[in-house]
Every structure is written in structure tokens, then in C-alpha cells.
Design a protein around this motif. Structure first.
Motif, PDB file in Angstrom:
ATOM      1  N   ASP A  70       0.836  -1.196   0.000  1.00 14.03           N
ATOM      2  CA  ASP A  70       0.000   0.000   0.000  1.00 14.03           C
ATOM      3  C   ASP A  70       0.875   1.252   0.000  1.00 14.03           C
ATOM      4  O   ASP A  70       1.660   1.483   0.925  1.00 14.03           O
ATOM      5  CB  ASP A  70      -0.921   0.011   1.221  1.00 14.03           C
ATOM      6  CG  ASP A  70      -2.011  -1.048   1.106  1.00 14.03           C
ATOM      7  OD1 ASP A  70      -2.781  -1.000   0.141  1.00 14.03           O
ATOM      8  OD2 ASP A  70      -2.073  -1.924   1.989  1.00 14.03           O
ATOM      9  N   LEU A  71       0.726   2.049  -1.042  1.00 12.95           N
ATOM     10  CA  LEU A  71       1.481   3.287  -1.197  1.00 12.95           C
ATOM     11  C   LEU A  71       0.514   4.438  -1.408  1.00 12.95           C
ATOM     12  O   LEU A  71      -0.318   4.403  -2.321  1.00 12.95           O
ATOM     13  CB  LEU A  71       2.430   3.188  -2.392  1.00 12.95           C
ATOM     14  CG  LEU A  71       3.155   4.478  -2.778  1.00 12.95           C
ATOM     15  CD1 LEU A  71       4.158   4.887  -1.704  1.00 12.95           C
ATOM     16  CD2 LEU A  71       3.839   4.334  -4.132  1.00 12.95           C
ATOM     17  N   ILE A  72       0.635   5.442  -0.552  1.00 14.11           N
ATOM     18  CA  ILE A  72      -0.114   6.683  -0.723  1.00 14.11           C
ATOM     19  C   ILE A  72       0.920   7.752  -1.047  1.00 14.11           C
ATOM     20  O   ILE A  72       1.656   8.217  -0.178  1.00 14.11           O
ATOM     21  CB  ILE A  72      -0.899   7.034   0.556  1.00 14.11           C
ATOM     22  CG1 ILE A  72      -1.869   5.910   0.922  1.00 14.11           C
ATOM     23  CG2 ILE A  72      -1.649   8.357   0.384  1.00 14.11           C
ATOM     24  CD1 ILE A  72      -2.486   6.032   2.305  1.00 14.11           C
ATOM     25  N   ALA A  73       1.015   8.089  -2.329  1.00 10.18           N
ATOM     26  CA  ALA A  73       2.020   9.026  -2.815  1.00 10.18           C
ATOM     27  C   ALA A  73       1.343  10.087  -3.666  1.00 10.18           C
ATOM     28  O   ALA A  73       0.139   9.997  -3.954  1.00 10.18           O
ATOM     29  CB  ALA A  73       3.076   8.281  -3.635  1.00 10.18           C
ATOM     30  N   ILE A  74       2.103  11.080  -4.074  1.00  9.16           N
ATOM     31  CA  ILE A  74       1.550  12.068  -5.000  1.00  9.16           C
ATOM     32  C   ILE A  74       1.277  11.382  -6.327  1.00  9.16           C
ATOM     33  O   ILE A  74       2.168  10.798  -6.941  1.00  9.16           O
ATOM     34  CB  ILE A  74       2.493  13.267  -5.161  1.00  9.16           C
ATOM     35  CG1 ILE A  74       2.435  14.126  -3.890  1.00  9.16           C
ATOM     36  CG2 ILE A  74       2.155  14.081  -6.394  1.00  9.16           C
ATOM     37  CD1 ILE A  74       3.236  15.386  -3.941  1.00  9.16           C
ATOM     38  N   GLU A  75       0.024  11.442  -6.756  1.00  7.34           N
ATOM     39  CA  GLU A  75      -0.379  10.822  -8.010  1.00  7.34           C
ATOM     40  C   GLU A  75      -0.174  11.821  -9.145  1.00  7.34           C
ATOM     41  O   GLU A  75      -0.470  13.014  -9.009  1.00  7.34           O
ATOM     42  CB  GLU A  75      -1.839  10.370  -7.932  1.00  7.34           C
ATOM     43  CG  GLU A  75      -2.063   9.289  -6.878  1.00  7.34           C
ATOM     44  CD  GLU A  75      -3.512   8.866  -6.764  1.00  7.34           C
ATOM     45  OE1 GLU A  75      -4.390   9.533  -7.382  1.00  7.34           O
ATOM     46  OE2 GLU A  75      -3.784   7.881  -6.058  1.00  7.34           O
ATOM     47  N   LEU A  76       0.312  11.334 -10.263  1.00  8.52           N
ATOM     48  CA  LEU A  76       0.647  12.182 -11.400  1.00  8.52           C
ATOM     49  C   LEU A  76      -0.430  12.087 -12.477  1.00  8.52           C
ATOM     50  O   LEU A  76      -0.873  10.992 -12.830  1.00  8.52           O
ATOM     51  CB  LEU A  76       1.998  11.762 -11.976  1.00  8.52           C
ATOM     52  CG  LEU A  76       3.179  11.880 -11.001  1.00  8.52           C
ATOM     53  CD1 LEU A  76       4.432  11.280 -11.616  1.00  8.52           C
ATOM     54  CD2 LEU A  76       3.407  13.329 -10.597  1.00  8.52           C
ATOM     55  N   ALA A  77      -0.850  13.247 -12.979  1.00 10.68           N
ATOM     56  CA  ALA A  77      -1.811  13.278 -14.079  1.00 10.68           C
ATOM     57  C   ALA A  77      -1.176  12.662 -15.325  1.00 10.68           C
ATOM     58  O   ALA A  77       0.042  12.737 -15.526  1.00 10.68           O
ATOM     59  CB  ALA A  77      -2.246  14.708 -14.351  1.00 10.68           C
ATOM     60  N   ARG A  78      -2.007  12.064 -16.169  1.00  9.11           N
ATOM     61  CA  ARG A  78      -1.545  11.377 -17.371  1.00  9.11           C
ATOM     62  C   ARG A  78      -2.221  11.972 -18.608  1.00  9.11           C
ATOM     63  O   ARG A  78      -3.365  12.431 -18.549  1.00  9.11           O
ATOM     64  CB  ARG A  78      -1.885   9.889 -17.284  1.00  9.11           C
ATOM     65  CG  ARG A  78      -1.398   9.202 -16.013  1.00  9.11           C
ATOM     66  CD  ARG A  78       0.004   8.703 -16.134  1.00  9.11           C
ATOM     67  NE  ARG A  78       0.545   8.271 -14.844  1.00  9.11           N
ATOM     68  CZ  ARG A  78       1.634   7.523 -14.717  1.00  9.11           C
ATOM     69  NH1 ARG A  78       2.284   7.117 -15.801  1.00  9.11           N
ATOM     70  NH2 ARG A  78       2.089   7.185 -13.521  1.00  9.11           N
ATOM     71  N   ASP A  79      -1.499  11.915 -19.726  1.00 11.00           N
ATOM     72  CA  ASP A  79      -2.066  12.390 -20.982  1.00 11.00           C
ATOM     73  C   ASP A  79      -2.828  11.265 -21.675  1.00 11.00           C
ATOM     74  O   ASP A  79      -3.011  10.177 -21.112  1.00 11.00           O
ATOM     75  CB  ASP A  79      -0.966  12.969 -21.885  1.00 11.00           C
ATOM     76  CG  ASP A  79       0.094  11.931 -22.283  1.00 11.00           C
ATOM     77  OD1 ASP A  79      -0.189  10.709 -22.204  1.00 11.00           O
ATOM     78  OD2 ASP A  79       1.195  12.343 -22.682  1.00 11.00           O
ATOM     79  N   GLY A  80      -3.258  11.512 -22.903  1.00 14.21           N
ATOM     80  CA  GLY A  80      -4.064  10.531 -23.618  1.00 14.21           C
ATOM     81  C   GLY A  80      -3.334   9.243 -23.926  1.00 14.21           C
ATOM     82  O   GLY A  80      -3.954   8.201 -24.160  1.00 14.21           O
ATOM     83  N   GLN A  81      -1.995   9.288 -23.918  1.00  6.07           N
ATOM     84  CA  GLN A  81      -1.191   8.084 -24.139  1.00  6.07           C
ATOM     85  C   GLN A  81      -0.774   7.414 -22.837  1.00  6.07           C
ATOM     86  O   GLN A  81      -0.026   6.439 -22.843  1.00  6.07           O
ATOM     87  CB  GLN A  81       0.064   8.436 -24.950  1.00  6.07           C
ATOM     88  CG  GLN A  81      -0.200   8.707 -26.431  1.00  6.07           C
ATOM     89  CD  GLN A  81      -0.948  10.009 -26.659  1.00  6.07           C
ATOM     90  OE1 GLN A  81      -0.562  11.045 -26.135  1.00  6.07           O
ATOM     91  NE2 GLN A  81      -2.016   9.949 -27.439  1.00  6.07           N
ATOM     92  N   GLY A  82      -1.238   7.975 -21.706  1.00  8.44           N
ATOM     93  CA  GLY A  82      -0.939   7.368 -20.414  1.00  8.44           C
ATOM     94  C   GLY A  82       0.379   7.797 -19.810  1.00  8.44           C
ATOM     95  O   GLY A  82       0.814   7.222 -18.801  1.00  8.44           O
TER      96      GLY A  82
END
Length: 224
Positions: free
Chosen positions: A129-141
Motif C-alpha cells: 500500500d502506497l499513498i504518494a503524490i499521483e501524477l496526471a496522465r495524458d491521452g497516451q498514459g
């Protein structure tokens, strides 16, 4: 349910993984050494002082990774783990994790460093279990450099842990939490835990822990 939450940088590992990733990308030629180091060190000083603009920092620290693309980033990530991170693991920290496992506690890492850097570290430490800063992704992931959702930073760690608990049908009243951290930035989550532990604390957190009679744990000091 008993839960053991751990900050990562300077808590379970004796370095700042985000800052180290920046130094590593400079070492492999992805960034200008002088310019990157000056900005990276300035952001780290802001973090220590409690004044970091987390969105700006994430844009900065992920820029070289984003530009290089997923294939190069994955190869670099493996080198970073092998050359910088695994050699820094300390037996005292691994033993602390194992004690909580043996006690039947649910383990999670809660960090203000982004998921790209920290997911392999959590995996290597055996923490699912990791609660980290999640990064936004573009249309290609691929990552955009922006943060997705609430950053797990300062008060945001409380928010993200609450979301994590809710996803499992739990809330604060149904759990007993140990939380280990080195940083005064984590005071909001330390205050929510039944067992806050100042771990390798910075000067401000150590003073606060002494005032509140919280235990102080020094994982990285060599035994006498």
C-alpha cells in the motif's frame, strides 16, 4: 484494525528520494548540472522550512522524466533503484517493517514524493500500500507534470489516508494507527495517529515530540 503508516524519505530510507532522483538524472546527463542542482537544493530547503509549493516542485522534478518518455524513464528508474536506493536500505528500518508485519498490522507508506519515484521503493521494501503524490496522465498514459487529485503533502496526507481508509470501508474511528515520520511537515497526520513516532526527526519535529511526550526513534544511528 491496526495500521502502521510510514513516511518514506529520511524515515525508512536515509535520503530524500525525490531530491536523489533529481541528482541521478543530472548524473546520467538529463539535466544541466549547475542549474538543476541550484533549483533542486532550493526546493529542498523550502520543504525543510515548510514553505514548499508542491505543484511547482512536482512540475520541476518530473520535467526531465516526462521529456525523455516512458521507455527511457523505466530504464533509468531501474538503474536508480539498483545504484542509489537499494544500497541505502538499513537493517534497522527493514526490521521495523518486519516487526509490524509479524504483529499482523496493515502497512502503508505515505509520502509527499511522487508515485513514479516511490512505487518501486515501496515494492522493494515489501509494502504493497502506497499513498504518494499521483501524477496526471495524458491521452497516451504518460505523465504531464501535473498532480492528480489531492497531493499527499502536509494536511493532504490526512485527506489521502482518509480516502484510503474509506476505500476499505473504514474510518478513523475503526483503526488504531502508528505513524512514523521525520518531518514537521507531517504534524497533521502525526496528530491523527494514536501512536505518533518521531523517527530520525528534524530539529523542529524533535522539539515538538519532546513537548508532547511522543517517542523519538533513531533508525539510522549505528548501534554502540
Amino acid at each position: 484494525m491496526r495500521i502502521a503508516l510510514f513516511d518514506l524519505d529520511h524515515t525508512l530510507i536515509p535520503l530524500d528520494s525525490d531530491h536523489a532522483w533529481g541528482e541521478f538524472t543530472t548524473a546520467i546527463g538529463w539535466t544541466d548540472a549547475e542549474q538543476f542542482k541550484a533549483r533542486n537544493d532550493a526546493y529542498y530547503a523550502d520543504y525543510q522550512a515548510g514553505t514548499l509549493n508542491i505543484a511547482d516542485y512536482v512540475r520541476f522534478t518530473t520535467e526531465a522524466t516526462r521529456v525523455r518518455g516512458p521507455q527511457a524513464a523505466q530504464a533509468a528508474q531501474q538503474r536508480f533503484m539498483d545504484e542509489w536506493i537499494r544500497p541505502a536500505f538499513k537493517p534497522q528500518a527493514l526490521a521495523l517493517l518486519e516487526r509490524h508485519r509479524q504483529a499482523g498490522d496493515r502497512l502503508a507508506i505515505v509520502t509527499a514524493t511522487n508515485e513514479f519515484v516511490t512505487r518501486p521503493i515501496a515494492t522493494a521494501l515489501g509494502v504493497q500500500d502506497l499513498i504518494a503524490i499521483e501524477l496526471a496522465r495524458d491521452g497516451q498514459g504518460w505523465i504531464t507534470g501535473e498532480i492528480a487529485g489531492t497531493p499527499s503533502f502536509r494536511e493532504g496526507k490526512v485527506t489521502r489516508v482518509a480516502h484510503w481508509l474509506a476505500a476499505q470501508g473504514l474510518d478513523w474511528s475503526g483503526v488504531q494507527i502508528h505513524f512514523y515520520s521525520d518531518s514537521m511537515n507531517d504534524l497533521p497526520l502525526l496528530e491523527k495517529a494514536q501512536w505518533p513516532v518521531a523517527t530520525n526527526p528534524d530539529a523542529r519535529l524533535e522539539a515538538e515530540a519532546l513537548k508532547r511526550h511522543w517517542p523519538v526513534l533513531r533508525l539510522f544511528e549505528d548501534p554502540a
